[in-house]
Design a protein around this motif. Sequence first.
Motif, short mmCIF file in Angstrom:
data_model
loop_
_atom_site.label_atom_id
_atom_site.label_comp_id
_atom_site.label_asym_id
_atom_site.label_seq_id
_atom_site.Cartn_x
_atom_site.Cartn_y
_atom_site.Cartn_z
N VAL A 71 2.14 19.38 7.21
CA VAL A 71 2.75 18.25 7.91
C VAL A 71 3.04 17.15 6.88
CG1 VAL A 71 2.47 16.51 9.69
CG2 VAL A 71 1.53 18.81 10.03
N PHE A 72 4.30 16.75 6.80
CA PHE A 72 4.71 15.67 5.90
C PHE A 72 4.98 14.42 6.73
CE2 PHE A 72 8.20 13.24 3.94
CZ PHE A 72 7.58 12.88 2.75
N GLU A 73 4.38 13.30 6.34
CA GLU A 73 4.55 12.03 7.05
C GLU A 73 5.06 10.96 6.08
OE1 GLU A 73 0.93 10.90 8.88
OE2 GLU A 73 0.85 12.63 10.24
N TYR A 74 5.98 10.18 6.57
CA TYR A 74 6.54 9.08 5.77
C TYR A 74 6.71 7.89 6.71
CZ TYR A 74 10.04 6.20 3.46
OH TYR A 74 10.72 5.14 2.91
N SER A 75 6.29 6.75 6.23
CA SER A 75 6.48 5.51 7.01
C SER A 75 7.00 4.41 6.08
CB SER A 75 5.18 5.09 7.68
OG SER A 75 4.19 4.77 6.72
N ARG A 76 7.80 3.53 6.63
CA ARG A 76 8.38 2.42 5.85
C ARG A 76 8.45 1.21 6.77
NH1 ARG A 76 11.85 2.05 1.36
NH2 ARG A 76 13.21 0.22 1.40
N GLY A 77 8.03 0.07 6.25
CA GLY A 77 8.05 -1.13 7.08
C GLY A 77 8.19 -2.40 6.22
N ARG A 78 8.39 -3.54 6.88
CA ARG A 78 8.51 -4.83 6.22
C ARG A 78 7.28 -5.67 6.56
NH1 ARG A 78 12.00 -5.61 2.31
NH2 ARG A 78 12.38 -7.79 2.97
N ALA A 79 6.75 -6.30 5.52
CA ALA A 79 5.56 -7.16 5.69
C ALA A 79 5.85 -8.55 5.12
CB ALA A 79 4.36 -6.53 4.99
N THR A 80 5.25 -9.57 5.71
CA THR A 80 5.42 -10.97 5.27
C THR A 80 4.10 -11.47 4.70
OG1 THR A 80 7.06 -11.37 6.99
CG2 THR A 80 6.07 -13.30 5.96
N ALA A 81 4.19 -12.01 3.48
CA ALA A 81 2.97 -12.51 2.83
C ALA A 81 2.51 -13.77 3.53
CB ALA A 81 3.25 -12.78 1.35
N ARG A 82 1.21 -13.88 3.66
CA ARG A 82 0.65 -15.10 4.21
C ARG A 82 0.66 -16.22 3.15
NH1 ARG A 82 -4.67 -12.93 7.50
NH2 ARG A 82 -3.52 -11.64 9.04
N GLY A 83 0.79 -17.38 3.57
CA GLY A 83 0.81 -18.51 2.63
C GLY A 83 2.11 -19.29 2.76
N ALA A 84 2.28 -20.10 1.77
CA ALA A 84 3.44 -21.01 1.83
C ALA A 84 4.75 -20.30 1.58
CB ALA A 84 3.24 -22.14 0.81
N SER A 85 4.71 -19.27 0.73
CA SER A 85 5.98 -18.64 0.36
C SER A 85 6.61 -17.89 1.53
CB SER A 85 5.77 -17.70 -0.83
OG SER A 85 4.93 -16.62 -0.44
N GLY A 86 5.77 -17.16 2.29
CA GLY A 86 6.31 -16.38 3.40
C GLY A 86 7.30 -15.32 2.97
N ALA A 87 7.17 -14.82 1.75
CA ALA A 87 8.11 -13.81 1.25
C ALA A 87 7.89 -12.47 1.95
CB ALA A 87 7.93 -13.67 -0.27
N GLU A 88 8.97 -11.70 2.11
CA GLU A 88 8.92 -10.37 2.73
C GLU A 88 8.92 -9.29 1.67
OE1 GLU A 88 12.02 -9.85 5.52
OE2 GLU A 88 11.15 -11.19 7.03
N PHE A 89 8.13 -8.27 1.96
CA PHE A 89 8.04 -7.13 1.05
C PHE A 89 8.15 -5.83 1.87
CE2 PHE A 89 5.85 -10.59 -1.02
CZ PHE A 89 6.25 -10.49 -2.33
N THR A 90 8.49 -4.76 1.16
CA THR A 90 8.57 -3.43 1.80
C THR A 90 7.28 -2.66 1.55
OG1 THR A 90 10.96 -3.34 1.48
CG2 THR A 90 9.83 -1.24 1.88
N GLU A 91 6.72 -2.09 2.63
CA GLU A 91 5.54 -1.25 2.52
C GLU A 91 5.91 0.20 2.89
OE1 GLU A 91 1.81 -4.24 3.49
OE2 GLU A 91 2.52 -2.88 5.07
N THR A 92 5.44 1.15 2.08
CA THR A 92 5.73 2.57 2.32
C THR A 92 4.43 3.36 2.28
OG1 THR A 92 6.12 2.95 -0.03
CG2 THR A 92 8.04 2.44 1.32
N SER A 93 4.49 4.52 2.97
CA SER A 93 3.34 5.41 2.99
C SER A 93 3.82 6.85 3.02
CB SER A 93 2.46 5.13 4.22
OG SER A 93 1.40 6.06 4.30
N TYR A 94 3.24 7.69 2.18
CA TYR A 94 3.56 9.11 2.13
C TYR A 94 2.26 9.90 2.31
CZ TYR A 94 7.60 7.30 -0.50
OH TYR A 94 8.70 6.60 -0.91
N SER A 95 2.36 11.05 3.02
CA SER A 95 1.19 11.92 3.13
C SER A 95 1.63 13.35 3.43
CB SER A 95 0.22 11.43 4.21
OG SER A 95 0.79 11.59 5.50
N VAL A 96 0.87 14.28 2.90
CA VAL A 96 1.06 15.71 3.19
C VAL A 96 -0.29 16.26 3.61
CG1 VAL A 96 1.72 17.96 2.29
CG2 VAL A 96 2.93 15.91 1.51
#
Length: 420
Positions: A71-96
């Motif tokens: 079973v191959f699993e892949y996930s991708r999402g957007r996350a926002t850093a806490r704090g003043a900047s509030g910048a968005e980053f991409t989070e990914t996950s892979y598994s077999v």
Amino acid sequence: MSVPSSGLRAGGALVLILSLGQPAAAQTPPLNAEGYVQIVLRAHPSAAQSAGLVLAAEAEKKAVRRFSDPVFEYSRGRATARGASGAEFTETSYSVSQTLPWPGTFNAGSRAGDRAADGLRAGAEALRWELAAQARQAFARLVAGRALLDIARAAEGDARSLRDLVAQRADLGESREADRIKATVEWLRQQRQLVAAEREAEAAVAILRALAVEPLPDPLSIEPRIHGPLPALDRAALAATIVEHSPRLRAAQAEAERRQALLDTARSARIPDLALRVFKDKELDKEAKGIALGVTVPLWNRNVGEVARADAARQVSAAEAARTRIDLLGELQGRLKELQVAADQAALLDAQILPAARRSVGLVRFSFEEGEGSLLDLLDAQRTFRDTQREAADAHLALSLALAELQRMAGPDFDPWSSR
């Protein structure tokens, strides 16, 4: 006795002329029982069904030795850093992940699949044995039908010849009118039996053609096999052969062994399979990679119910296999008795009763033609002779049918008359 000798000579000459007038290439060799069996085994749908069961057996063996797919699993999402900047980053996950079965469970499942394949192969062989037996019995019925037709034709010829002789004598005043009527009635009776025999022979040919599927020559010439006295049979050896090779028993034994393997599978399943997972996670503040192992903890369910069901099914199938063995051995004794009785009757009729009846009708007819015997004596002798011929044909048919039943149990190659 049935036809004047001049008629026989004329008929033989006609047959000779017709055969010489036919080109050699147009003459089709007569069909024998073994040749017909091969045609049926090649063309009948049951032959294709048997081949399909063999393929299913091979597929079963392959299927049980395959692991489950990973079973191959892949996930991708957007996350926002806490704090003043509030910048968005991409989070990914892979598994077999891959489930690895416990070796004991895998081996037991493989054995179950192998035994299921054995049962399918036994079923395929049983179909071929059954089809061969049906073909031999259909051929034997045609042989008997044509023999009875020949007897009916000869009987009708005898009755017609006798009617003509009695009519000639009645015209000359040498015989009573009542004798003319009796001879005519007998001739009409034999004509009726001849029509019935013709229909029986036609039906036997139609059945033979239907079973063959492939077109057969028309007209169909056959080569019957007449069995001699039955050789001595080794009943113990035959029983051992049937126990070893019978598809019916092999299928029952394979099912019993499959159920035992399924019971072993259920017991081995108490030890859980191993789940292996390789992963890589890239998150907002970290990146992780690693290996995870997982097992099912047998705390609440130790597969007790499945083990109990598998054990009950094993006991039922084991008892069924034992019962099949006993049934086969009991059926064998009955089939051997039928074969022996039919062989004894055919041998007695051929060697003693039929020759005696033939001599009797010859003597009585000679006496009648010389004016010394009565018409009733001649009619009785002729009927006795033709009835004896019919009994002989029926005995040979019963012998062939009994042999086919034994071949259904012991295999198509079983033949007590073959050279050893």
